[in-house]
Design an enzyme around this catalytic site. Structure first.
Site, PDB file in Angstrom:
ATOM      1  CE  LYS A  25       7.120  -0.959 -10.611  1.00 42.72           C
ATOM      2  NZ  LYS A  25       7.399  -1.724 -11.837  1.00 42.72           N
TER       3      LYS A  25
ATOM      4  CB  CYS B  15      -0.881   0.011   1.242  1.00 43.46           C
ATOM      5  SG  CYS B  15      -1.772  -1.533   1.447  1.00 43.46           S
TER       6      CYS B  15
ATOM      7  CE  LYS C 169       6.308  -6.550 -18.611  1.00 43.17           C
ATOM      8  NZ  LYS C 169       7.472  -7.001 -17.948  1.00 43.17           N
TER       9      LYS C 169
ATOM     10  CD1 TRP D  27      -2.751  -4.676  -5.315  1.00 44.73           C
ATOM     11  CD2 TRP D  27      -1.990  -6.075  -3.754  1.00 44.73           C
ATOM     12  NE1 TRP D  27      -2.637  -5.920  -5.879  1.00 44.73           N
ATOM     13  CE2 TRP D  27      -2.174  -6.804  -4.956  1.00 44.73           C
ATOM     14  CE3 TRP D  27      -1.514  -6.758  -2.638  1.00 44.73           C
ATOM     15  CZ2 TRP D  27      -1.909  -8.157  -5.067  1.00 44.73           C
ATOM     16  CZ3 TRP D  27      -1.252  -8.113  -2.752  1.00 44.73           C
ATOM     17  CH2 TRP D  27      -1.444  -8.794  -3.947  1.00 44.73           C
TER      18      TRP D  27
ATOM     19  CD  GLU E   3       9.949  -9.353 -18.836  1.00 42.91           C
ATOM     20  OE1 GLU E   3       9.796 -10.246 -17.989  1.00 42.91           O
ATOM     21  OE2 GLU E   3       9.630  -8.167 -18.631  1.00 42.91           O
TER      22      GLU E   3
ATOM     23  NE  ARG F 147       4.262   2.026  -1.559  1.00 47.49           N
ATOM     24  CZ  ARG F 147       5.477   1.563  -1.335  1.00 47.49           C
ATOM     25  NH1 ARG F 147       6.490   2.007  -2.043  1.00 47.49           N
ATOM     26  NH2 ARG F 147       5.696   0.663  -0.415  1.00 47.49           N
TER      27      ARG F 147
ATOM     28  CG  HIS G  89       9.933 -32.672 -26.119  1.00 48.25           C
ATOM     29  ND1 HIS G  89      10.281 -33.959 -26.460  1.00 48.25           N
ATOM     30  CD2 HIS G  89      10.996 -31.900 -26.422  1.00 48.25           C
ATOM     31  CE1 HIS G  89      11.518 -33.964 -26.935  1.00 48.25           C
ATOM     32  NE2 HIS G  89      11.976 -32.723 -26.915  1.00 48.25           N
TER      33      HIS G  89
ATOM     34  CD  GLU H 112       3.259  -7.980 -15.957  1.00 48.46           C
ATOM     35  OE1 GLU H 112       3.409  -7.512 -14.835  1.00 48.46           O
ATOM     36  OE2 GLU H 112       4.119  -7.860 -16.851  1.00 48.46           O
TER      37      GLU H 112
ATOM     38  CG  ASN I 164       2.453  -1.273   3.277  1.00 53.29           C
ATOM     39  OD1 ASN I 164       1.955  -2.267   2.773  1.00 53.29           O
ATOM     40  ND2 ASN I 164       3.659  -0.825   2.951  1.00 53.29           N
ATOM     41  N   GLY I 165       0.959  -3.711   5.133  1.00 53.33           N
ATOM     42  CA  GLY I 165       1.564  -4.939   5.646  1.00 53.33           C
ATOM     43  C   GLY I 165       0.503  -5.878   6.177  1.00 53.33           C
TER      44      GLY I 165
HETATM   45  C1  F6R Z   1       6.300  -7.928 -14.271  1.00 49.31           C
HETATM   46  C2  F6R Z   1       6.605  -7.400 -12.963  1.00 49.31           C
HETATM   47  C3  F6R Z   1       6.679  -8.360 -11.834  1.00 49.31           C
HETATM   48  C4  F6R Z   1       7.908  -8.040 -10.954  1.00 49.31           C
HETATM   49  C5  F6R Z   1       7.947  -8.971  -9.744  1.00 49.31           C
HETATM   50  C6  F6R Z   1       9.152  -8.717  -8.867  1.00 49.31           C
HETATM   51  O1  F6R Z   1       6.198  -6.919 -15.229  1.00 49.31           O
HETATM   52  O2  F6R Z   1       6.774  -6.230 -12.782  1.00 49.31           O
HETATM   53  O3  F6R Z   1       6.729  -9.666 -12.294  1.00 49.31           O
HETATM   54  O4  F6R Z   1       9.055  -8.197 -11.733  1.00 49.31           O
HETATM   55  O5  F6R Z   1       6.776  -8.789  -8.973  1.00 49.31           O
HETATM   56  O6  F6R Z   1       9.156  -7.421  -8.367  1.00 49.31           O
HETATM   57  P1  F6R Z   1      10.472  -6.807  -7.743  1.00 49.31           P
HETATM   58  O7  F6R Z   1      11.494  -6.720  -8.846  1.00 49.31           O
HETATM   59  O8  F6R Z   1      10.071  -5.477  -7.223  1.00 49.31           O
HETATM   60  O9  F6R Z   1      10.922  -7.756  -6.672  1.00 49.31           O
END
Ligand code: F6R
Length: 620
Positions: free
Chosen positions: A615, A2, A492, A77, A488, A27, A511, A495, A103-104
């Protein structure tokens, strides 16, 4: 995960807190709320959904009702309790005199809630957080700490288990905020005649560049002119002052229609800034780091722990480090790491990669690795965050604030930083000669310019995504270091566009996954350099033919001059030639554009905030 803000000063706290929440919405954005301590006691407003909903609510009740120069705000969040108006923060105590934002996770909230219920207190939400408000109110209203806000808050904080940043305001003490942190972030912003609290500096950079980082288990009391830092037992403590070098501009969109697009264009700078200062007098240096050459030379295995995109950057590092250093590199999704008893010892280097430095899965994996005697080197983008604080050493990426939830520039910066670690290890162990290290470094230094060239694929990817038509699933194939790029690219797309996408090593297709291929299925193929392991290139060309024969449409990412792939590509995207191991730093870029474009075509215009995501993921 949060975002939290607190303000005590001479100005109205409402607009300051709302601005801070706007900048911290990345966040978490399940709900938002504000509480102000003023002449009418505590007044609060909160709403589920994005900040705009809270602003509507405030317009409804009138901003004047939230008048006061002390205020707290929260963007959430959800962890405990669904994202509803009731579960949004701030939470008020039963007597309406205490408001808290949190937060937490308060891990022992169940017995605390039972205690409150037995005392006849009704809880208004499903959250773990609300108990903190009632407990402080009770401690203030009766018993040993009656009438003493500070003692009441300290007493309650000592009873809480888990990870938390908590801010408390009290109607009888409208000139102060009491806050605490354990394992989740909290910074103080020091202004003139005003003090701020924030989950990160984005909460107050508009107002002050002077900040104080707080140690673990700190309590802070702010008034407009002063701050006091305490331990949970009430004894005096200190924080670490620093000057913020991110300006407000850096945290805003700078002319792009989304933070993510801006951040894609910042990638040349992110990689360049990450490399700066790490090569001098012919040697790679880890100067921000406290692992010496002798220590580096003594490691006989590497473990990489990370999540999501950071994990993919680590997978690229595995290919590079094993090739350069000739020691085994294991890689593990951080959330699995400590639950399967990995074999580590003091000769193991654990590379913990995290943009935010707050990811709970990675943090717990770091703690586990340290407990097993391994040395942990964090690769992190966020100064002062928890993972670097708990690691033995840190190499910061210098990508700047990444606001778009989907990682772009931080991912590329992580790949670059991981390669710095790989080269430092190879240098210390003597597995690469100084000339080889210098040659690879020169190629790394050439990469930012090549990323800039790759940004030139923007319009082509837009056109491709328009001609793809309605996409419901998409596959991504790669080989060697192209495999993490495929993963990756698929992540993307999932997401941003909410489309089913999977990344595979191209050789694995036969396979099983080849059964998925049908007419017109779009398949992205990341082609290894023909100048790398020659059989890898020819093998992927065969793989492309296999899928084309079964009706797939291929979007091929290949380096300039690779003519062998031309007959087999429905769409061909060119990237500059580079050393094969550098490919993730280039080939990822068109895939970022592709996902953003497909997302928009699918009607997801807010690519900065994909649904269900946050995030920083600070719960396991
Ligand atoms: C994907 C993305 C997430 C983060 C993952 C780790 O686009 O952003 O998969 O890479 O949650 O986050 P960090 O790097 O902050 O530990």
């Amino acid at each position: 995960m949060c975002g939290i803000v607190g303000y005590v000063g001479q100005k109205q706290s409402l607009p300051i807190a709302l601005d801070a929440l706007r900048r911290m919405e990345y966040r978490g954005y399940d709900s938002a709320g504000i509480a102000v301590a003023g002449s009418n006691g505590i007044v609060s407003a909160k709403r589920a959904g994005k900040l705009a909903n809270l602003e509507d609510k405030i317009a409804e009740i009138g901003a004047d009702t939230l008048g006061g120069t002390t205020g707290i705000g929260h963007t959430r969040w959800a962890t405990h309790g669904r994202p509803t108006d009731e579960n949004a923060h701030p939470h008020l105590s039963y007597d309406g005199k205490v408001a808290i934002v949190h937060n937490g996770i308060i891990e022992n909230f169940a017995p605390l809630r039972d205690e409150l219920v037995s005392a006849g207190i009704e809880l208004a939400s499903e959250t773990d957080s609300e108990v903190a408000a009632h407990l402080v109110a009770r401690a203030y209203n009766e018993g040993e700490t009656a009438g003493d806000f500070r003692a009441s808050a300290l007493g309650v904080l000592r009873r809480l288990e888990g990870a938390f940043t908590l801010l408390f305001i009290h109607a009888d003490h409208p000139d102060q905020i009491i806050a605490a942190r354990r394992s989740t972030p909290l910074m103080i912003g020091v202004g003139e005649g005003e003090m701020f609290l924030g989950s990160d500096v984005a909460a107050f950079i508009e107002h002050t560049k002077q900040a104080i980082e707080l140690g673990q288990d700190s309590v802070v009391i702010i008034t407009k002119d002063d701050y006091e830092i305490l331990n949970f037992d009430g004894t005096a403590s200190e924080g670490t002052p620093f000057t913020i070098d991110w300006d407000l501009e850096a945290a805003e969109k700078g002319g792009f229609d989304s933070f993510m697009m801006k951040e894609i264009y910042e990638q040349p700078a992110a990689v360049r800034d990450t490399l700066v200062g790490h090569f001098s007098a012919g040697r790679v240096t880890l100067d921000e780091n406290n692992l010496g050459e002798a220590e580096l030379a003594a490691f006989d295995q590497v473990f990489v722990i990370a999540c999501g995109s950071a994990y993919h950057s680590g997978l690229a590092a595995k290919y590079a480090i094993e090739h350069w250093v000739r020691i085994p590199v294991q890689i593990e999704v951080a959330s699995e790491f400590r639950y399967r008893d990995p074999v580590l010892d003091e000769r193991t280097l654990v590379l913990a990669i995290s943009q935010s430095g707050e990811t709970a899965d990675t943090l717990e994996a770091v703690r586990h690795a340290k407990g097993q005697g391994a040395k942990v080197l964090a690769v992190c983008n966020t100064n002062g965050s928890q993972i670097p604080r708990e690691s033995d050493a840190v190499l910061y990426t210098h990508a700047g604030p990444e606001i778009g939830v989907a990682s772009t520039k931080a991912f590329l910066a992580q790949v670059a930083a991981n390669y710095i670690v790989g080269l430092a290890l190879a240098q210390a162990k003597g597995t690469l000669s100084p000339a080889e290290v210098a040659e690879i470094w020169a190629e790394l230094e050439a990469v930012p310019e090549k990323i800039s060239e790759t940004l030139g694929t923007r319009d082509q990817l837009k056109q491709i995504s328009e001609t793809l038509g309605a996409v419901t699933t998409m596959l991504f194939l790669g080989r060697g270091v192209g495999y993490p790029i495929a993963l990756e690219g698929a992540l993307k797309l999932k997401e941003l566009a909410y489309i089913h996408a999977e990344g595979f090593p191209a050789g694995e297709l036969k396979h099983g996954p080849i059964a998925l291929i049908e007419d017109d299925l779009p398949v992205v193929v990341v082609v290894p350099s023909p100048r790398g392991l020659s059989q890898l290139h020819s093998k992927i060309v065969s793989n492309i033919q296999e899928i084309r024969a079964r009706g797939a449409k291929t979007l091929v990412i290949a380096e300039e001059g690779d003519t062998a792939v031309e007959p087999f590509a429905n769409w061909l995207v060119r990237i500059p030639a580079t050393r094969p191991l550098m490919q993730p730093l280039l080939a990822t870029v068109p895939l970022q554009f592709l996902s953003a474009d497909i997302a928009r075509q699918c009607g997801n215009d807010d690519i900065d905030k994909p649904r269900n995501l946050a995030k920083s993921v600070t719960v396991e």
